[in-house]
Design an enzyme around this catalytic site. Structure first.
Site, PDB file in Angstrom:
ATOM      1  CG  HIS A 264      -6.911   2.261   2.038  1.00 21.01           C
ATOM      2  ND1 HIS A 264      -5.691   2.129   1.421  1.00 21.01           N
ATOM      3  CD2 HIS A 264      -7.538   1.071   1.894  1.00 21.01           C
ATOM      4  CE1 HIS A 264      -5.605   0.904   0.911  1.00 21.01           C
ATOM      5  NE2 HIS A 264      -6.718   0.241   1.183  1.00 21.01           N
TER       6      HIS A 264
ATOM      7  CD  GLU B 228      -3.348   3.488  -3.077  1.00 22.86           C
ATOM      8  OE1 GLU B 228      -3.811   2.332  -3.129  1.00 22.86           O
ATOM      9  OE2 GLU B 228      -3.472   4.317  -3.989  1.00 22.86           O
TER      10      GLU B 228
ATOM     11  CB  SER C 259      -9.782  -0.265  -0.823  1.00 24.27           C
ATOM     12  OG  SER C 259     -10.380   0.650  -1.698  1.00 24.27           O
TER      13      SER C 259
ATOM     14  CB  CYS D 275       1.807  -1.556  -5.790  1.00 18.22           C
ATOM     15  SG  CYS D 275       1.385  -1.780  -7.540  1.00 18.22           S
TER      16      CYS D 275
ATOM     17  CG  HIS E 116      -1.579  -1.287   1.476  1.00 17.98           C
ATOM     18  ND1 HIS E 116      -1.087  -2.236   2.343  1.00 17.98           N
ATOM     19  CD2 HIS E 116      -2.682  -1.810   0.934  1.00 17.98           C
ATOM     20  CE1 HIS E 116      -1.877  -3.294   2.326  1.00 17.98           C
ATOM     21  NE2 HIS E 116      -2.856  -3.066   1.477  1.00 17.98           N
TER      22      HIS E 116
HETATM   23  S1  SF4 Z   1      -4.495  -3.215  -6.756  1.00 17.30           S
HETATM   24 FE1  SF4 Z   1      -3.347  -2.078  -8.317  1.00 17.30          FE
HETATM   25  S2  SF4 Z   1      -2.175  -0.531  -7.174  1.00 17.30           S
HETATM   26 FE2  SF4 Z   1      -2.892  -2.077  -5.691  1.00 17.30          FE
HETATM   27  S3  SF4 Z   1      -1.195  -3.539  -5.542  1.00 17.30           S
HETATM   28 FE3  SF4 Z   1      -2.570  -4.285  -7.164  1.00 17.30          FE
HETATM   29  S4  SF4 Z   1      -1.737  -3.437  -9.085  1.00 17.30           S
HETATM   30 FE4  SF4 Z   1      -0.848  -2.292  -7.398  1.00 17.30          FE
END
Ligand code: SF4
Length: 324
Positions: A134, A136, A234, A106, A84
């Site tokens: 959250h 992120e 989420s 990520c 995140h």
């Molecule tokens: S949902 Fe999208 S932003 Fe989140 S870890 Fe996966 S690829 Fe990355």
């Protein structure tokens, strides 16, 4: 001997793509790889991805999950930051203490961090579309000094927002939002502030977009939609909302086969199945297995996109791998 009663027929429509995204695969592999190279324990700040099964499996292999860096000892054991992302203060604190930190954020979240930084350097006030609390959002807001980013969670927030200079604004978004809701909020921002700058589309990632697109196709043709995923995920929550909005009369989040509330499926003759980006396929199979115990399943797949995204492991892990 009396014959066993025939199971009722259930049509099962599998959404594709579903489940693990490239960022989640990379984050989990980072922990596994670190355990293999450096041995246990490996510390992980926050749940590496929002899935209890994944977290418990890694714990069993020697990962220790912490919420605070203060819980990580100064003994050279690696500490991994979750997919995140983290506020800038976290790697700074790790560096100050000389901790061996590995960043499993990520790359698509890091991209949002970089966008925000660039806007800030250009003197723009930044609006972040996302959900308060959250990790992120906490990580993205924590890239810049307090006050540089204003979080908006709803259309009402967009209407209430009072910028310092309405000619010098930018927006970024959380990666796991509803494509539709975010589009509406971006439109509202642009209507109020025609000069606002932002990403080409929005920052919602490919995995979120594709999983929602598949659910939109399947939701109108089934009686109920199952989203395999965790309540704190989420993107799993958004998949449930997307199913409801796309016309599915019943949508439910299920973590494990044993959690299924069978009363919810009374009278249902078809179900759609998807999984959040942090839910492993083994849990989808477990849920299908629970249905197969009660129904004769007729399984088909509806695909909205092909995915071949791959993110390499964090550099130190890649270098160790290459040196082997
Ligand atoms: S949902 Fe999208 S932003 Fe989140 S870890 Fe996966 S690829 Fe990355």
């Amino acid at each position: 001997m009396a014959e066993a009663p025939q199971k009722p027929l259930l049509r099962v429509v599998m959404c594709s793509p579903r489940g693990f995204c490239a960022g989640v695969v990379r984050a989990i592999e980072s922990v596994e790889r670190a355990l293999a190279i450096y041995g246990a324990p490996v510390y992980v700040r926050h749940e590496i991805v929002h899935n209890r099964y994944v977290v418990e499996s890694l714990k069993a292999k020697g990962a220790i999950f912490v919420e605070d860096l203060a819980e990580v000892p100064d003994d050279g054991a690696p500490v991994i930051f979750s997919a995140h992302g983290v506020p800038r203060s976290i790697p700074e604190e790790a560096a100050k203490r000389g901790l061996f930190a590995l960043d499993a954020t990520c790359p698509l979240v890091t991209k949002v961090h970089r966008e925000a930084e660039i806007h800030f350097r250009r003197g723009r006030e930044i609006v972040l579309i996302g959900h308060a609390g959250h990790p992120e959002v906490v990580g993205t807001m924590g890239q810049l000094p307090a006050g540089a980013i204003t979080l908006v969670q709803s259309l009402a927030d967009v209407e209430r927002f009072v910028p310092r200079d309405d000619g010098n604004l930018a927006y970024v978004t959380q990666t796991t939002l509803s494509v539709e809701d975010t589009g509406t909020m971006v439109e509202a921002l642009k209507a109020r502030f025609p000069n606002i700058v932002g990403p080409h589309k929005e920052d919602i990632c490919y995995a979120t977009t594709n999983r929602q697109a598949a659910v939109k196709r399947v939701a109108p043709i089934v009686d109920a939609m199952i989203v395999v995923g965790a309540p704190n995920s989420s993107n799993s929550q958004r998949l449930k909302e997307v199913a409801e909005r796309a016309g599915c009369p019943r949508a439910i989040l299920v973590q494990r086969g044993a959690d299924i509330d069978w009363g919810f499926f009374d009278g249902v003759t078809s179900i759609g199945v998807t999984a959040g980006a942090s839910a492993p396929e083994v849990l989808v199979e477990e849920v299908l297995g629970a249905f197969a115990d009660r129904y004769a399943l007729e399984i088909e797949t509806v695909s909205a996109a092909e995915e071949d995204m791959f993110f390499p492991l964090p550099r130190p892990l890649r270098e160790e791998q290459a040196a082997e």
